[in-house]
Design a protein around this motif. Structure first.
Motif, PDB file in Angstrom:
ATOM      1  N   ARG A 168     -12.784 -33.695  16.927  1.00 27.91           N
ATOM      2  CA  ARG A 168     -14.185 -33.306  16.946  1.00 27.91           C
ATOM      3  C   ARG A 168     -15.222 -34.435  16.935  1.00 27.91           C
ATOM      4  NH1 ARG A 168     -17.220 -35.563  13.123  1.00 27.91           N
ATOM      5  NH2 ARG A 168     -16.379 -35.492  11.002  1.00 27.91           N
ATOM      6  N   THR A 197     -19.899 -26.164  19.963  1.00 21.47           N
ATOM      7  CA  THR A 197     -20.922 -27.139  19.590  1.00 21.47           C
ATOM      8  C   THR A 197     -22.238 -26.892  20.325  1.00 21.47           C
ATOM      9  OG1 THR A 197     -21.471 -29.495  19.645  1.00 21.47           O
ATOM     10  CG2 THR A 197     -20.000 -28.731  21.353  1.00 21.47           C
ATOM     11  N   MET A 198     -23.338 -27.225  19.654  1.00 21.96           N
ATOM     12  CA  MET A 198     -24.645 -27.191  20.317  1.00 21.96           C
ATOM     13  C   MET A 198     -24.679 -28.178  21.488  1.00 21.96           C
ATOM     14  SD  MET A 198     -26.920 -25.116  19.086  1.00 21.96           S
ATOM     15  CE  MET A 198     -28.300 -25.905  19.914  1.00 21.96           C
ATOM     16  N   GLY A 199     -23.817 -29.186  21.393  1.00 24.86           N
ATOM     17  CA  GLY A 199     -23.801 -30.242  22.409  1.00 24.86           C
ATOM     18  C   GLY A 199     -23.424 -29.748  23.798  1.00 24.86           C
ATOM     19  N   TYR A 249     -29.203 -32.334  26.022  1.00 24.28           N
ATOM     20  CA  TYR A 249     -30.489 -32.548  25.345  1.00 24.28           C
ATOM     21  C   TYR A 249     -31.622 -32.866  26.303  1.00 24.28           C
ATOM     22  CZ  TYR A 249     -27.604 -32.210  21.298  1.00 24.28           C
ATOM     23  OH  TYR A 249     -26.726 -31.728  20.366  1.00 24.28           O
ATOM     24  N   TYR A 252     -15.727 -35.734  24.100  1.00 28.97           N
ATOM     25  CA  TYR A 252     -15.503 -34.644  23.142  1.00 28.97           C
ATOM     26  C   TYR A 252     -16.332 -33.404  23.515  1.00 28.97           C
ATOM     27  CZ  TYR A 252     -17.107 -31.702  19.409  1.00 28.97           C
ATOM     28  OH  TYR A 252     -17.506 -30.591  18.717  1.00 28.97           O
ATOM     29  N   HIS A 253     -17.627 -33.607  23.736  1.00 27.79           N
ATOM     30  CA  HIS A 253     -18.479 -32.463  24.077  1.00 27.79           C
ATOM     31  C   HIS A 253     -18.029 -31.823  25.398  1.00 27.79           C
ATOM     32  CE1 HIS A 253     -21.320 -34.384  21.136  1.00 27.79           C
ATOM     33  NE2 HIS A 253     -21.524 -33.119  20.831  1.00 27.79           N
ATOM     34  N   ILE A 258     -25.050 -30.129  13.865  1.00 29.21           N
ATOM     35  CA  ILE A 258     -24.431 -31.167  13.032  1.00 29.21           C
ATOM     36  C   ILE A 258     -24.384 -30.664  11.591  1.00 29.21           C
ATOM     37  CG2 ILE A 258     -24.676 -33.528  12.184  1.00 29.21           C
ATOM     38  CD1 ILE A 258     -26.272 -34.096  14.805  1.00 29.21           C
ATOM     39  N   VAL A 276     -24.522 -38.013  11.362  1.00 31.68           N
ATOM     40  CA  VAL A 276     -25.701 -38.834  11.087  1.00 31.68           C
ATOM     41  C   VAL A 276     -26.284 -38.635   9.685  1.00 31.68           C
ATOM     42  CG1 VAL A 276     -27.324 -37.254  12.293  1.00 31.68           C
ATOM     43  CG2 VAL A 276     -27.856 -39.675  12.067  1.00 31.68           C
ATOM     44  N   ARG A 294     -23.990 -39.803   6.934  1.00 28.42           N
ATOM     45  CA  ARG A 294     -23.933 -41.271   6.952  1.00 28.42           C
ATOM     46  C   ARG A 294     -25.172 -41.860   6.262  1.00 28.42           C
ATOM     47  NH1 ARG A 294     -21.283 -44.652  10.116  1.00 28.42           N
ATOM     48  NH2 ARG A 294     -22.949 -45.539  11.400  1.00 28.42           N
ATOM     49  N   THR A 309     -28.623 -46.628   9.537  1.00 31.96           N
ATOM     50  CA  THR A 309     -28.271 -47.060  10.896  1.00 31.96           C
ATOM     51  C   THR A 309     -28.850 -46.128  11.963  1.00 31.96           C
ATOM     52  OG1 THR A 309     -26.215 -45.814  10.689  1.00 31.96           O
ATOM     53  CG2 THR A 309     -26.106 -48.157  10.129  1.00 31.96           C
ATOM     54  N   HIS A 320     -29.892 -45.243  15.590  1.00 36.15           N
ATOM     55  CA  HIS A 320     -29.594 -45.682  16.955  1.00 36.15           C
ATOM     56  C   HIS A 320     -30.858 -45.621  17.806  1.00 36.15           C
ATOM     57  CE1 HIS A 320     -25.136 -44.247  16.440  1.00 36.15           C
ATOM     58  NE2 HIS A 320     -25.399 -45.334  15.757  1.00 36.15           N
ATOM     59  N   ARG A 373     -24.575 -45.304  22.232  1.00 35.29           N
ATOM     60  CA  ARG A 373     -24.345 -44.128  23.075  1.00 35.29           C
ATOM     61  C   ARG A 373     -25.261 -44.128  24.294  1.00 35.29           C
ATOM     62  NH1 ARG A 373     -23.320 -39.101  18.957  1.00 35.29           N
ATOM     63  NH2 ARG A 373     -22.411 -40.315  17.271  1.00 35.29           N
ATOM     64  N   GLU A 418     -27.509 -41.729  25.810  1.00 30.33           N
ATOM     65  CA  GLU A 418     -28.162 -40.454  25.497  1.00 30.33           C
ATOM     66  C   GLU A 418     -29.662 -40.634  25.642  1.00 30.33           C
ATOM     67  OE1 GLU A 418     -27.221 -39.492  21.379  1.00 30.33           O
ATOM     68  OE2 GLU A 418     -28.047 -41.376  20.646  1.00 30.33           O
TER      69      GLU A 418
HETATM   70  O1  LIG Z   1     -25.393 -43.725  12.248  1.00 32.61           O
HETATM   71  C1  LIG Z   1     -25.815 -42.980  13.137  1.00 32.61           C
HETATM   72  C2  LIG Z   1     -25.042 -41.926  13.671  1.00 32.61           C
HETATM   73  C3  LIG Z   1     -25.595 -41.156  14.666  1.00 32.61           C
HETATM   74  N1  LIG Z   1     -26.865 -41.393  15.108  1.00 32.61           N
HETATM   75  C4  LIG Z   1     -27.434 -40.528  16.158  1.00 32.61           C
HETATM   76  O2  LIG Z   1     -27.480 -39.218  15.640  1.00 32.61           O
HETATM   77  C5  LIG Z   1     -27.235 -38.259  16.672  1.00 32.61           C
HETATM   78  C6  LIG Z   1     -26.146 -37.327  16.236  1.00 32.61           C
HETATM   79  O3  LIG Z   1     -24.933 -38.034  16.056  1.00 32.61           O
HETATM   80  P1  LIG Z   1     -23.768 -37.426  15.138  1.00 32.61           P
HETATM   81  O4  LIG Z   1     -22.654 -38.427  15.102  1.00 32.61           O
HETATM   82  O5  LIG Z   1     -24.320 -36.974  13.847  1.00 32.61           O
HETATM   83  O6  LIG Z   1     -23.365 -36.091  15.939  1.00 32.61           O
HETATM   84  P2  LIG Z   1     -22.503 -35.830  17.271  1.00 32.61           P
HETATM   85  O7  LIG Z   1     -21.878 -37.049  17.793  1.00 32.61           O
HETATM   86  O8  LIG Z   1     -23.362 -35.061  18.204  1.00 32.61           O
HETATM   87  O9  LIG Z   1     -21.307 -34.892  16.774  1.00 32.61           O
HETATM   88  C7  LIG Z   1     -21.376 -34.090  15.604  1.00 32.61           C
HETATM   89  O10 LIG Z   1     -22.206 -32.967  15.810  1.00 32.61           O
HETATM   90  C8  LIG Z   1     -21.776 -32.083  16.883  1.00 32.61           C
HETATM   91  C9  LIG Z   1     -22.802 -30.974  16.938  1.00 32.61           C
HETATM   92  S1  LIG Z   1     -24.093 -31.352  18.087  1.00 32.61           S
HETATM   93  O11 LIG Z   1     -24.601 -32.678  17.797  1.00 32.61           O
HETATM   94  O12 LIG Z   1     -23.506 -31.306  19.400  1.00 32.61           O
HETATM   95  O13 LIG Z   1     -25.125 -30.354  17.877  1.00 32.61           O
HETATM   96  C10 LIG Z   1     -20.384 -31.572  16.567  1.00 32.61           C
HETATM   97  O14 LIG Z   1     -19.945 -30.758  17.626  1.00 32.61           O
HETATM   98  C11 LIG Z   1     -19.429 -32.720  16.357  1.00 32.61           C
HETATM   99  O15 LIG Z   1     -18.144 -32.244  15.999  1.00 32.61           O
HETATM  100  C12 LIG Z   1     -19.952 -33.635  15.255  1.00 32.61           C
HETATM  101  O16 LIG Z   1     -19.095 -34.754  15.082  1.00 32.61           O
HETATM  102  C13 LIG Z   1     -26.943 -39.052  17.933  1.00 32.61           C
HETATM  103  O17 LIG Z   1     -28.099 -39.099  18.685  1.00 32.61           O
HETATM  104  C14 LIG Z   1     -26.585 -40.430  17.418  1.00 32.61           C
HETATM  105  O18 LIG Z   1     -26.865 -41.478  18.321  1.00 32.61           O
HETATM  106  C15 LIG Z   1     -27.624 -42.412  14.580  1.00 32.61           C
HETATM  107  O19 LIG Z   1     -28.773 -42.632  14.966  1.00 32.61           O
HETATM  108  N2  LIG Z   1     -27.069 -43.173  13.616  1.00 32.61           N
END
Ligand SMILES: O=c1ccn([C@@H]2O[C@H](COP(=O)(O)OP(=O)(O)O[C@H]3O[C@H](CS(=O)(=O)O)[C@@H](O)[C@H](O)[C@H]3O)[C@@H](O)[C@H]2O)c(=O)[nH]1
Length: 406
Positions: free
Chosen positions: A101, A145-147, A151, A189-190, A218, A246, A249, A261, A263, A330, A332
């Motif tokens: 995931r 996932t919402m993903g 976006y 993954y998405h 998330i 995020v 973290r 952190t 991004h 990333r 994005e």
């Molecule tokens: O330290 C960080 C970590 C992430 N981000 C940013 O925060 C956003 C979200 O990142 P994320 O790692 O919290 O979420 P994502 O990779 O989208 O994946 C997580 O959230 C998804 C829901 S969604 O995001 O698609 O709505 C689920 O499907 C996944 O299993 C889960 O790991 C991104 O723009 C990323 O660049 C930061 O700015 N700093």
């Protein structure tokens, strides 16, 4: 109900298994324990100390008198084992969490891309195939996932799965229909979750399987009512650059004095939901299955949207943490708006835990308590979306890759 929870050892699978067992259901976990192997591969561990699945279920039984059964089965590779298990137990419902995931993990290397695609697509297809072959009318609930929506919004609200469109015929008439919202994945993954959607659409149509797909945002937080009952029932909490999401973290970073952190500009708007609400939604979906022959039921499983930099600024204000504005690993959109329809769960009675009300408790409870377990070197997110991006961000030691700290 007899319920099979595929991936019941994971971050959402475990609290869901407890929640449903507590509600009186007969819960059976099928899991290949891959998350534990991936922790070993990455050299990281959950912030919270986790026991083995056998020990967790033993404690649950000692605490409640209720049994949760565990079966070591790999959905993607052990098709015959899976089919035999389903044939013998004939569950009323199957909840499918058994997929890799993490977006950053899926983008780490060509090997990780192959693993994620092979694992996720095969697991989903094996399950659908076995249900069909066995003529098993179990309600299948999948954690999506919402993903899948992407976006690149145009300012309109994202509907729950289906988009009404009008198509003009050669005679100049407009035919209205609803189509699956066009997929726009942002990671391998998405992408696998987008492929899952097509598999569901086909099997619901061709074999009249009853399927619910939950497009979840998330998840933040770690505790649910049941995981709080005993120290050894605690849920996992990922903080590392691959599996940590995020908001969780940022919480742990604040607790250990690590700059938050962000991004890029932190202009990414995302959908969020608390883990407690996530398990409640799964129960609501369980109670409201689609009819046989109906199209795939889709819910948007999220309760709030937030911009990443707003979250960072809020946590910085609450905790005094610095914010690090990092080059984004990333590919994005730097900034996006996000409006999401989520009336279906609200209409079924969901009363969400808000970030405002729940956040401080989480910092105190979990992040501070287990901060001593954090390996700071595993905090940076170093998995890059393209080779070009990798060349600009990788191999920087802690702190050196910070563009600026405020
Ligand atoms: O330290 C960080 C970590 C992430 N981000 C940013 O925060 C956003 C979200 O990142 P994320 O790692 O919290 O979420 P994502 O990779 O989208 O994946 C997580 O959230 C998804 C829901 S969604 O995001 O698609 O709505 C689920 O499907 C996944 O299993 C889960 O790991 C991104 O723009 C990323 O660049 C930061 O700015 N700093």
């Amino acid at each position: 109900m007899k319920i099979a929870v595929m991936g019941g050892d994971g971050f959402i699978g475990w609290p869901t298994s407890l929640h449903l067992s507590d509600a009186g259901h007969d819960v059976h976990i099928l899991d290949n324990l891959s998350r534990r192997w991936i922790d070993t591969e990455l050299g990281v561990q959950s912030l919270t100390p986790m026991d083995s699945i056998q020990e967790r279920t033993r404690i649950w039984h000692a605490e409640t008198g209720r049994r949760i059964h565990f079966n070591l089965i790999d959905l993607a590779r052990d098709y015959e084992l899976l089919k035999n298990w389903l044939s013998e137990h004939r569950p009323d419902a199957v909840i499918h969490f058994a997929e890799q995931r993490a977006a950053p993990y899926s983008m780490k290397s060509d090997r990780h891309k192959n693993y994620t695609v092979n694992n996720n697509v095969s697991a989903t297809h094996n399950l659908l195939n076995a249900l069909t072959e066995l003529n098993l009318d179990a309600h299948l609930i999948h954690l999506g996932t919402m993903g899948v929506y992407g976006y690149s919004t145009v300012g309109a609200a994202i509907p729950e799965g289906y988009l009404p469109v009008g198509i003009e015929t050669p005679a100049g008439e407009t035919v209205n229909q609803e189509i699956l919202y066009p997929s726009n994945p942002g990671s391998i993954y998405h992408m696998t979750k987008c492929l899952d959607q097509l598999l569901f659409q086909f099997y619901a149509k061709n074999d009249v399987l009853r399927i619910t797909d939950l497009h979840q945002g998330i998840v933040w937080g770690t505790h649910t009512e049941q995981t709080r009952r005993h120290a050894q029932l605690i849920n996992r909490f990922d903080y590392d650059g691959d599996y940590g999401t995020v908001l969780n973290r940022f919480l742990i970073q604040a607790a250990i004095g690590y700059p938050l952190t962000v991004h890029g500009t932190g202009g990414q708007t995302r959908a969020f939901i608390h883990i407690q609400d996530s398990v409640r939604c799964i129960e609501l979906a369980l109670k409201n299955p689609p009819a046989r022959g109906a199209r795939v039921e889709i819910f948007n499983q999220m309760t709030e949207t937030h911009r990443v930099r707003d979250l960072a600024q809020m946590i910085a204000r609450m905790s005094g943490a610095d914010i690090a504005w990092l080059p984004n690993p990333r590919k994005e959109a730097a900034e996006n708006e996000l409006i999401v329809q989520n009336e279906k769960f609200r209409n079924l009675g969901l009363e969400p835990i808000t970030l405002e009300a729940g956040l401080l408790g989480e910092i105190v409870d979990v992040a501070k308590k287990f901060a001593y377990r954090v390996d700071r070197s595993r905090v940076p997110a170093v998995s890059a979306w393209t080779k070009d991006i990798a060349a600009t961000i990788n191999h920087d030691p802690e702190g050196k890759r910070l563009k600026s700290v405020s």
